[in-house]
Design a protein around this motif. Structure first.
Motif, PDB file in Angstrom:
ATOM      1  N   TYR A  17      -2.445   5.804   3.546  1.00  0.00           N
ATOM      2  CA  TYR A  17      -1.546   5.857   2.384  1.00  0.00           C
ATOM      3  C   TYR A  17      -0.806   7.195   2.328  1.00  0.00           C
ATOM      4  CZ  TYR A  17      -0.022   5.478  -2.484  1.00  0.00           C
ATOM      5  OH  TYR A  17       0.730   5.419  -3.630  1.00  0.00           O
ATOM      6  N   GLN A  18      -1.555   8.299   2.390  1.00  0.00           N
ATOM      7  CA  GLN A  18      -0.934   9.623   2.283  1.00  0.00           C
ATOM      8  C   GLN A  18       0.019   9.901   3.436  1.00  0.00           C
ATOM      9  OE1 GLN A  18      -0.884  11.612  -0.332  1.00  0.00           O
ATOM     10  NE2 GLN A  18      -2.157  10.106  -1.400  1.00  0.00           N
ATOM     11  N   ASP A  19      -0.372   9.535   4.650  1.00  0.00           N
ATOM     12  CA  ASP A  19       0.512   9.753   5.799  1.00  0.00           C
ATOM     13  C   ASP A  19       1.765   8.890   5.696  1.00  0.00           C
ATOM     14  OD1 ASP A  19      -1.200  11.644   6.876  1.00  0.00           O
ATOM     15  OD2 ASP A  19      -2.120  10.247   8.291  1.00  0.00           O
ATOM     16  N   TYR A  20       1.605   7.671   5.186  1.00  0.00           N
ATOM     17  CA  TYR A  20       2.758   6.789   5.021  1.00  0.00           C
ATOM     18  C   TYR A  20       3.763   7.387   4.042  1.00  0.00           C
ATOM     19  CZ  TYR A  20       5.464   2.552   4.115  1.00  0.00           C
ATOM     20  OH  TYR A  20       6.486   1.642   3.976  1.00  0.00           O
ATOM     21  N   LEU A  21       3.263   7.973   2.963  1.00  0.00           N
ATOM     22  CA  LEU A  21       4.176   8.559   1.976  1.00  0.00           C
ATOM     23  C   LEU A  21       5.022   9.677   2.561  1.00  0.00           C
ATOM     24  CD1 LEU A  21       2.119   8.679  -1.339  1.00  0.00           C
ATOM     25  CD2 LEU A  21       3.776   6.969  -0.574  1.00  0.00           C
ATOM     26  N   THR A  22       4.493  10.392   3.542  1.00  0.00           N
ATOM     27  CA  THR A  22       5.256  11.499   4.130  1.00  0.00           C
ATOM     28  C   THR A  22       6.447  11.014   4.949  1.00  0.00           C
ATOM     29  OG1 THR A  22       3.933  11.657   6.154  1.00  0.00           O
ATOM     30  CG2 THR A  22       3.182  12.945   4.243  1.00  0.00           C
ATOM     31  N   THR A  23       6.504   9.701   5.238  1.00  0.00           N
ATOM     32  CA  THR A  23       7.617   9.177   6.023  1.00  0.00           C
ATOM     33  C   THR A  23       8.863   8.941   5.179  1.00  0.00           C
ATOM     34  OG1 THR A  23       7.057   6.822   5.749  1.00  0.00           O
ATOM     35  CG2 THR A  23       5.997   8.031   7.584  1.00  0.00           C
ATOM     36  N   ARG A  25      11.654   9.715   1.840  1.00  0.00           N
ATOM     37  CA  ARG A  25      12.399  10.798   1.187  1.00  0.00           C
ATOM     38  C   ARG A  25      11.699  11.163  -0.116  1.00  0.00           C
ATOM     39  NH1 ARG A  25      18.509   8.549   2.182  1.00  0.00           N
ATOM     40  NH2 ARG A  25      18.480   8.875   4.425  1.00  0.00           N
ATOM     41  N   GLU A  26      11.993  12.348  -0.582  1.00  0.00           N
ATOM     42  CA  GLU A  26      11.320  12.872  -1.779  1.00  0.00           C
ATOM     43  C   GLU A  26      11.462  11.929  -2.971  1.00  0.00           C
ATOM     44  OE1 GLU A  26       9.034  14.839  -4.271  1.00  0.00           O
ATOM     45  OE2 GLU A  26       9.225  15.332  -2.158  1.00  0.00           O
ATOM     46  N   HIS A  27      12.649  11.370  -3.197  1.00  0.00           N
ATOM     47  CA  HIS A  27      12.822  10.489  -4.359  1.00  0.00           C
ATOM     48  C   HIS A  27      12.024   9.197  -4.205  1.00  0.00           C
ATOM     49  CE1 HIS A  27      16.100   9.004  -1.759  1.00  0.00           C
ATOM     50  NE2 HIS A  27      16.007   7.864  -2.430  1.00  0.00           N
ATOM     51  N   HIS A  28      11.781   8.746  -2.989  1.00  0.00           N
ATOM     52  CA  HIS A  28      10.923   7.572  -2.790  1.00  0.00           C
ATOM     53  C   HIS A  28       9.469   7.939  -3.065  1.00  0.00           C
ATOM     54  CE1 HIS A  28      14.236   6.129   0.099  1.00  0.00           C
ATOM     55  NE2 HIS A  28      14.356   5.477  -1.040  1.00  0.00           N
ATOM     56  N   ARG A  29       9.025   9.066  -2.508  1.00  0.00           N
ATOM     57  CA  ARG A  29       7.641   9.510  -2.719  1.00  0.00           C
ATOM     58  C   ARG A  29       7.356   9.744  -4.194  1.00  0.00           C
ATOM     59  NH1 ARG A  29       8.912  12.784   1.743  1.00  0.00           N
ATOM     60  NH2 ARG A  29       9.009  14.616   0.400  1.00  0.00           N
ATOM     61  N   VAL A  85     -15.844   3.478   3.118  1.00  0.00           N
ATOM     62  CA  VAL A  85     -16.637   3.100   4.287  1.00  0.00           C
ATOM     63  C   VAL A  85     -16.360   1.650   4.678  1.00  0.00           C
ATOM     64  CG1 VAL A  85     -18.993   2.780   5.150  1.00  0.00           C
ATOM     65  CG2 VAL A  85     -18.415   4.802   3.782  1.00  0.00           C
ATOM     66  N   LYS A  86     -16.147   0.795   3.702  1.00  0.00           N
ATOM     67  CA  LYS A  86     -15.988  -0.640   3.969  1.00  0.00           C
ATOM     68  C   LYS A  86     -14.555  -1.146   3.844  1.00  0.00           C
ATOM     69  CE  LYS A  86     -20.262  -1.301   4.878  1.00  0.00           C
ATOM     70  NZ  LYS A  86     -20.692  -1.653   6.208  1.00  0.00           N
ATOM     71  N   ILE A  87     -13.694  -0.393   3.198  1.00  0.00           N
ATOM     72  CA  ILE A  87     -12.307  -0.838   3.014  1.00  0.00           C
ATOM     73  C   ILE A  87     -11.387   0.201   3.634  1.00  0.00           C
ATOM     74  CG2 ILE A  87     -10.500  -1.431   1.364  1.00  0.00           C
ATOM     75  CD1 ILE A  87     -12.749  -2.212  -0.585  1.00  0.00           C
ATOM     76  N   ARG A  88     -10.582  -0.268   4.586  1.00  0.00           N
ATOM     77  CA  ARG A  88      -9.628   0.617   5.245  1.00  0.00           C
ATOM     78  C   ARG A  88      -8.240  -0.004   5.143  1.00  0.00           C
ATOM     79  NH1 ARG A  88     -10.848   1.817  11.053  1.00  0.00           N
ATOM     80  NH2 ARG A  88     -10.885  -0.435  11.175  1.00  0.00           N
ATOM     81  N   CYS A  89      -7.287   0.775   4.657  1.00  0.00           N
ATOM     82  CA  CYS A  89      -5.905   0.315   4.514  1.00  0.00           C
ATOM     83  C   CYS A  89      -5.010   1.076   5.484  1.00  0.00           C
ATOM     84  CB  CYS A  89      -5.406   0.569   3.093  1.00  0.00           C
ATOM     85  SG  CYS A  89      -6.286  -0.321   1.812  1.00  0.00           S
ATOM     86  N   ARG A  90      -4.079   0.342   6.070  1.00  0.00           N
ATOM     87  CA  ARG A  90      -3.081   0.954   6.942  1.00  0.00           C
ATOM     88  C   ARG A  90      -1.717   0.362   6.605  1.00  0.00           C
ATOM     89  NH1 ARG A  90      -6.840   3.569   7.261  1.00  0.00           N
ATOM     90  NH2 ARG A  90      -7.896   4.428   9.073  1.00  0.00           N
ATOM     91  N   PHE A  91      -0.726   1.246   6.581  1.00  0.00           N
ATOM     92  CA  PHE A  91       0.637   0.879   6.222  1.00  0.00           C
ATOM     93  C   PHE A  91       1.540   0.943   7.442  1.00  0.00           C
ATOM     94  CE2 PHE A  91      -1.364   2.041   2.356  1.00  0.00           C
ATOM     95  CZ  PHE A  91      -0.728   1.343   1.352  1.00  0.00           C
ATOM     96  N   LEU A  92       2.395  -0.064   7.558  1.00  0.00           N
ATOM     97  CA  LEU A  92       3.395  -0.125   8.621  1.00  0.00           C
ATOM     98  C   LEU A  92       4.776  -0.299   7.998  1.00  0.00           C
ATOM     99  CD1 LEU A  92       1.718  -2.641  11.098  1.00  0.00           C
ATOM    100  CD2 LEU A  92       1.929  -0.176  11.404  1.00  0.00           C
ATOM    101  N   ASP A  93       5.725   0.440   8.497  1.00  0.00           N
ATOM    102  CA  ASP A  93       7.104   0.243   8.078  1.00  0.00           C
ATOM    103  C   ASP A  93       7.613  -1.065   8.687  1.00  0.00           C
ATOM    104  OD1 ASP A  93       9.749   1.454   6.977  1.00  0.00           O
ATOM    105  OD2 ASP A  93      10.206   0.761   9.020  1.00  0.00           O
ATOM    106  N   ARG A  94       8.117  -1.920   7.843  1.00  0.00           N
ATOM    107  CA  ARG A  94       8.586  -3.228   8.311  1.00  0.00           C
ATOM    108  C   ARG A  94       9.606  -3.116   9.426  1.00  0.00           C
ATOM    109  NH1 ARG A  94      12.738  -6.150   4.655  1.00  0.00           N
ATOM    110  NH2 ARG A  94      13.960  -4.508   5.621  1.00  0.00           N
ATOM    111  N   ASP A  95      10.592  -2.233   9.262  1.00  0.00           N
ATOM    112  CA  ASP A  95      11.685  -2.160  10.221  1.00  0.00           C
ATOM    113  C   ASP A  95      11.244  -1.564  11.558  1.00  0.00           C
ATOM    114  OD1 ASP A  95      13.241  -3.274   8.230  1.00  0.00           O
ATOM    115  OD2 ASP A  95      14.003  -1.343   7.538  1.00  0.00           O
ATOM    116  N   ALA A  96      10.189  -0.764  11.548  1.00  0.00           N
ATOM    117  CA  ALA A  96       9.671  -0.179  12.792  1.00  0.00           C
ATOM    118  C   ALA A  96       8.691  -1.116  13.500  1.00  0.00           C
ATOM    119  CB  ALA A  96       8.992   1.153  12.495  1.00  0.00           C
TER     120      ALA A  96
END
Length: 154
Positions: A17-23, A25-29, A85-96
């Protein structure tokens, strides 16, 4: 077909989640951060999530620019934090990641967010996404005002 090996590779390519937010722009974050701060799990929800014993991998096809994603996805970070430990979330940019986005199209379109719930072996358990017809009607009512009557609109 969404095979486990393909989904595992996509999950491994995903961002936290945190790494995805860094992708974005500031106004989106800022929108994501504001809604994250407003979202809370109550103690019963936290206890329930903490009691999960099977691993769940949650793969999210998203757009950092997407308002619906900013409104809905912060809860997933709270859920993951309740049982990291049991729940892991990963985000992918749709266009990438069009190779996945095209396989999870909803209503004939490349929608975001699309959430894939995967088991510990990366088998697809469930897929959720898109807006409901009721949501579209509510949006139309808000945008068009009372002068436009829509059957079934709230």
């Amino acid at each position: 077909m969404l095979k486990p090996d393909f989904l595992r590779k996509k999950f491994d390519a995903g961002l936290t989640y945190q790494d995805y937010l860094t992708t974005g722009r500031e106004h989106h974050r800022a929108g994501w951060d504001r809604l994250h701060a407003q979202t809370k799990l109550d103690p019963d929800q936290q206890d329930l999530i903490a009691s999960f014993v099977r691993e769940l991998n949650v793969l999210i096809v998203s757009g950092i620019w997407c308002g619906d994603c900013a409104q809905q996805m912060p809860i997933l970070d709270h859920i993951e934090r309740a049982n990291p430990v049991k729940i892991r979330c990963r985000f992918l940019d749709r266009d990438a990641h069009m190779d996945l986005a095209e396989r999870v199209m909803l209503c004939g379109g490349l929608r975001v967010p699309v959430v894939l719930i995967l088991n510990e072996d990366f088998d697809l358990l469930s897929l959720a996404g898109d807006r409901t017809l009721a949501r579209y009607r509510a949006m139309a009512k808000n945008l068009l005002g009372p002068a436009c009557s829509l059957p079934g609109a709230p």
